[in-house]
Design a protein around this motif. Structure first.
Motif, mmCIF file in Angstrom:
data_model
loop_
_atom_site.group_PDB
_atom_site.id
_atom_site.type_symbol
_atom_site.label_atom_id
_atom_site.label_comp_id
_atom_site.label_asym_id
_atom_site.label_seq_id
_atom_site.Cartn_x
_atom_site.Cartn_y
_atom_site.Cartn_z
ATOM 1 N N SER A 1 0.443 -1.088 -0.380
ATOM 2 C CA SER A 1 -0.271 0.079 -0.198
ATOM 3 C C SER A 1 0.710 1.272 0.514
ATOM 4 N N ILE B 1 1.635 5.780 -0.642
ATOM 5 C CA ILE B 1 0.683 7.655 -0.548
ATOM 6 C C ILE B 1 1.598 8.248 -0.925
ATOM 7 N N GLU C 1 3.518 0.577 -9.703
ATOM 8 C CA GLU C 1 4.630 1.310 -8.534
ATOM 9 C C GLU C 1 3.937 0.059 -6.860
ATOM 10 N N ALA D 1 6.496 -4.916 -6.079
ATOM 11 C CA ALA D 1 6.354 -3.364 -5.842
ATOM 12 C C ALA D 1 7.897 -3.063 -6.445
ATOM 13 N N ASP E 1 10.094 -0.072 -8.177
ATOM 14 C CA ASP E 1 10.499 1.442 -7.213
ATOM 15 C C ASP E 1 11.477 1.896 -8.687
ATOM 16 N N TYR F 1 10.723 4.634 -9.777
ATOM 17 C CA TYR F 1 10.274 6.606 -9.355
ATOM 18 C C TYR F 1 10.717 6.362 -7.827
ATOM 19 N N PRO F 2 12.309 6.327 -7.573
ATOM 20 C CA PRO F 2 12.587 6.187 -6.433
ATOM 21 C C PRO F 2 13.121 8.047 -6.006
ATOM 22 N N GLY F 3 12.210 7.713 -4.511
ATOM 23 C CA GLY F 3 12.073 8.526 -4.006
ATOM 24 C C GLY F 3 11.103 9.454 -3.922
ATOM 25 N N VAL F 4 9.888 8.977 -4.800
ATOM 26 C CA VAL F 4 8.612 9.358 -5.013
ATOM 27 C C VAL F 4 7.280 9.055 -4.581
ATOM 28 N N GLY F 5 6.880 9.493 -3.675
ATOM 29 C CA GLY F 5 5.783 8.042 -2.702
ATOM 30 C C GLY F 5 6.537 7.231 -1.516
ATOM 31 N N ARG F 6 5.766 6.684 -0.755
ATOM 32 C CA ARG F 6 6.140 5.925 0.193
ATOM 33 C C ARG F 6 5.245 4.902 0.572
ATOM 34 N N ALA F 7 5.500 4.075 1.589
ATOM 35 C CA ALA F 7 4.608 2.773 1.663
ATOM 36 C C ALA F 7 3.540 3.969 2.750
ATOM 37 N N ALA F 8 2.425 3.250 2.737
ATOM 38 C CA ALA F 8 1.644 3.712 3.876
ATOM 39 C C ALA F 8 1.603 2.494 5.077
#
Lengths: 448, 222
Positions: free
Chosen positions: A155, A157, A216, B21, B23, B25-32
């Motif tokens: 998941s 964000i 992604e 997952a 990756d 686009y490193p550095g864009v978005g993060r895990a929830a």
């Protein structure tokens, strides 16, 4: 009076209330007098049409106006410009009756006054289920999660900033509410094209393909055939989105509209763009995407936006907006002020792809000729058509009929009814008719 | 060596398409985080996946409804002042057949929520996310159960001495008056090339209109 006629041109582009009844009478009389004098003049100068002639002079030419005889206003006087004051009557308009809650309502786009295929963002139609907010983009997030394990690996964000860092695409698409033309299912009801067809707009949207974001997250496309899209508004409106369209790369998480950011009424800072599919699926103020393996039966696809059939069953998850067109000028509420040449213009679109052709009839559907399609003709976008017409002053019924690249032909009301009855307020894409009376007034009529 | 490389490369592509997952686009978005997903993931699906644990009685629902809902929807869910009525137009016969009979044939004067409702999850989910109008998302799960129970009672689906809970939602589902009222046999759901796992009839239109150009059908009344 001749001056008034020339200023107005040959068509009263109502119903924007440009003219009072008295103005209109004056314009008609003026037109007659003007025609008489110019005909006399034309008779006198046979053989020399390009040479100037003696006679009455247009005061708009001989009396220099203030804008030609004084300096104008400075640059950046209006830092985010606005339309001419002379166009201020062209507005999106709310429902004709009283609505107890304006936050659960719709406003209609003034198609009769627009050119080409792009809808100015300030005139884009609105449909809110819980009103709109001007969301602070710094406090907005997009979450992607799954209904259960095994559908995505992680998941995630994203902030609005994050999304704007990703490789963007820009695409021109129409958006149409499935309730558009809903009032016209049984009989001609609404006075103008704004109210019959104005839950329709077309913009260039900029954003990130949802496919990229799901990849992604490590989506398993074989198991995850459905996606839930959810808004950040009070209703947190939800709707099931078909994975087939997401896989094709067409579905966008958009932040741009016509070169600027989305307008708050249209979902700022993020909205889903689902080309070819009805507006309710283009979830505004998008805050969450849930990947799933079954449809969600949300309220907007179980209690509303379902199509009642004559046998009492509802068609659920109807989504595609089928091939449709409408003449925007001349259209209901407008008035032809003179006989002679009139350009018939309108819009055609299909949720299944490109428009392949548009036919126009001026005799209520007995005979048809092909209209010109103006470039660009794009998939799942509005297409502008034009048609030369010389009005002889007799009653006429104007219709347009679109055909899309799959060969689908826009149906007549009778053909729509034979398949679906008249019980549903959704997905009315039948041929629209406008009757031109001998006095030039154009009214909405239904030809079955 | 090169063979081994190709093999590993291929394997990586395969897993990327099926549950890992990427990756790119490193550095864009993060895990929830778990807490974040829990805070927003409130939807309830037709198979009741997502339903919170809890319960609420008809009696408790009547109190809540009187205080927070009746002003707009009417004391018995009958009001059309703000919106179409929630309750009405269904019968004991419909509860047995699963089809709201008043929907067939000539257009019913007023289509209420219970005439259309085919999935109980929809009612629960919507009240939980969107009602009451002025303060959406203010209701605790037990309140939502109670309000849903009260509306079900008003519609004659459950008795007055009834408590709705996560464990009996499915039983009540089988008594909804219009539970068999939906069909996906139409061409308006976009399907992919494979089509498997998708809904609808494969995108086949239900109308084949004629493209007549000259001396076409008679024109009927205006």
């Amino acid at each position: 009076m001749g001056d008034l006629t020339r200023r107005l041109g040959r068509l009263r582009p109502a119903a924007e209330n440009f003219l009072s009844k008295a103005d209109l009478t004056a314009a008609r009389e003026g037109r007659r007098r003007f025609l008489r004098t110019s005909l006399l003049a034309a008779g006198a100068m046979t053989g020399a049409p390009l040479r100037s002639q003696a006679g009455e002079a247009d005061p708009a030419i001989v009396n220099l106006p203030p804008w030609t005889t004084s300096p104008g206003r400075p640059v950046a006087a209006r830092p985010y410009g606005s339309p001419s004051e002379h166009r201020s009557a062209l507005q999106r308009r709310g429902p004709r009756g009283l609505s107890p809650l304006g936050a659960n309502s719709a406003s209609f786009c003034p198609l009769q006054g627009l050119f080409g295929i792009i809808t100015p963002s300030g005139l884009h139609y609105e449909r809110h289920h819980h009103g709109w907010h001007d969301i602070d983009p710094r406090r907005h997030r997009l979450m992607i999660n799954a209904a259960h394990s095994g559908l995505i690996a992680e998941s995630r964000i994203y902030t609005v900033d994050d999304l704007m860092r990703l490789p963007p695409v820009s695409r021109i698409h129409f958006i149409e509410c499935s309730g558009n033309t809903g009032t016209e299912r049984i009989r001609a009801t609404a006075p103008t094209v704004q109210y019959t067809h104005g839950l329709l707009s077309c913009s260039e949207f900029t954003g990130v393909p949802l496919r990229l974001l799901l990849e992604e997250c490590g989506v398993d496309f074989r198991r995850a055939r459905f996606v839930l899209a959810e808004g950040a508004d009070g209703a947190s409106l939800t709707r099931t989105i078909p994975m087939a369209l997401i896989e094709s790369g067409e579905v966008l998480v958009a932040y741009g509209q016509n070169g600027e950011a989305l307008r708050p009424e249209n979902g700022f800072p993020l909205r889903l763009v689902v080309p070819g599919v009805q507006g309710v699926s283009w979830v505004k103020w998008l805050r969450r995407i849930e990947v799933g393996d079954a449809p969600y039966a949300t309220r907007e696809e179980s209690l509303h936006y379902i199509d009642l059939m004559p046998d009492g069953q509802h068609r659920q998850y109807t989504s595609v907006q089928e091939c449709k067109s409408v003449i925007t000028t001349p259209s209901g509420g407008q008035t032809l002020l003179s006989q002679g040449f009139h350009n018939i213009t309108g819009l055609a679109w299909s949720g299944r792809g490109r428009v392949g052709g548009v036919d126009v009839s001026v005799d209520g559907g007995r005979n048809w000729r092909s209209a010109r399609l103006e470039a660009p003709v794009l998939a799942k976008a509005l297409t502008r058509f034009n048609f030369d017409w010389v009005w002889n002053g007799q009653a006429a019924v104007l219709q347009s009929r679109a055909i899309d690249e799959t060969g689908y032909v826009q149906p007549a009301h009778a053909e729509l009814r034979a398949a679906r009855g008249t019980g549903s307020i959704y997905h009315n894409h039948a041929i629209q008719s406008w009757r031109v009376a001998p006095n030039g007034e154009v009214v909405n009529v239904q030809v079955v | 060596m090169s063979k081994w490389f190709e093999w590993v490369g291929l394997a990586l592509i395969c897993v990327a398409g099926s549950g890992w997952a990427m990756d790119r686009y490193p550095g864009v978005g993060r895990a929830a985080t778990v807490a974040e997903v829990r805070a927003w993931d409130i939807d309830v699906r037709a198979d009741f996946r997502g339903l919170p644990e809890g319960e609420g009685s008809v009696v408790r629902g009547r109190e809540l409804y009187g205080a927070q809902c009746a002003a707009c929807h009417g004391s018995a869910g009958e009001s059309d002042a703000f919106f179409t009525p929630l309750v009405g137009g269904t019968s004991a016969h419909d509860i047995r057949s699963g089809h709201a009979r008043a929907l067939a044939g000539s257009a019913a004067a007023q289509r209420t929520t219970f005439m259309r409702l085919a999935t109980l999850s929809t009612l629960f989910d919507y009240i939980q996310r969107a009602m009451p109008w002025e303060t959406p998302k203010s209701l605790a799960p037990n309140d939502v159960y109670a309000l849903t129970a009260y509306l079900l009672h008003l519609a004659g689906i459950v008795p007055e001495a009834f408590t709705l809970s996560h464990s009996n939602m499915a039983n009540v589902q089988s008594r909804l008056p219009n539970r068999h009222g939906m069909t996906t046999d139409h061409g308006l759901w976009p399907v992919g090339e494979a089509g498997d796992g998708d809904m609808g009839n494969g995108g086949i239109p239900d109308i084949q209109a004629e493209r007549c150009m000259n001396e076409c059908r008679a024109v009927h009344g205006h």
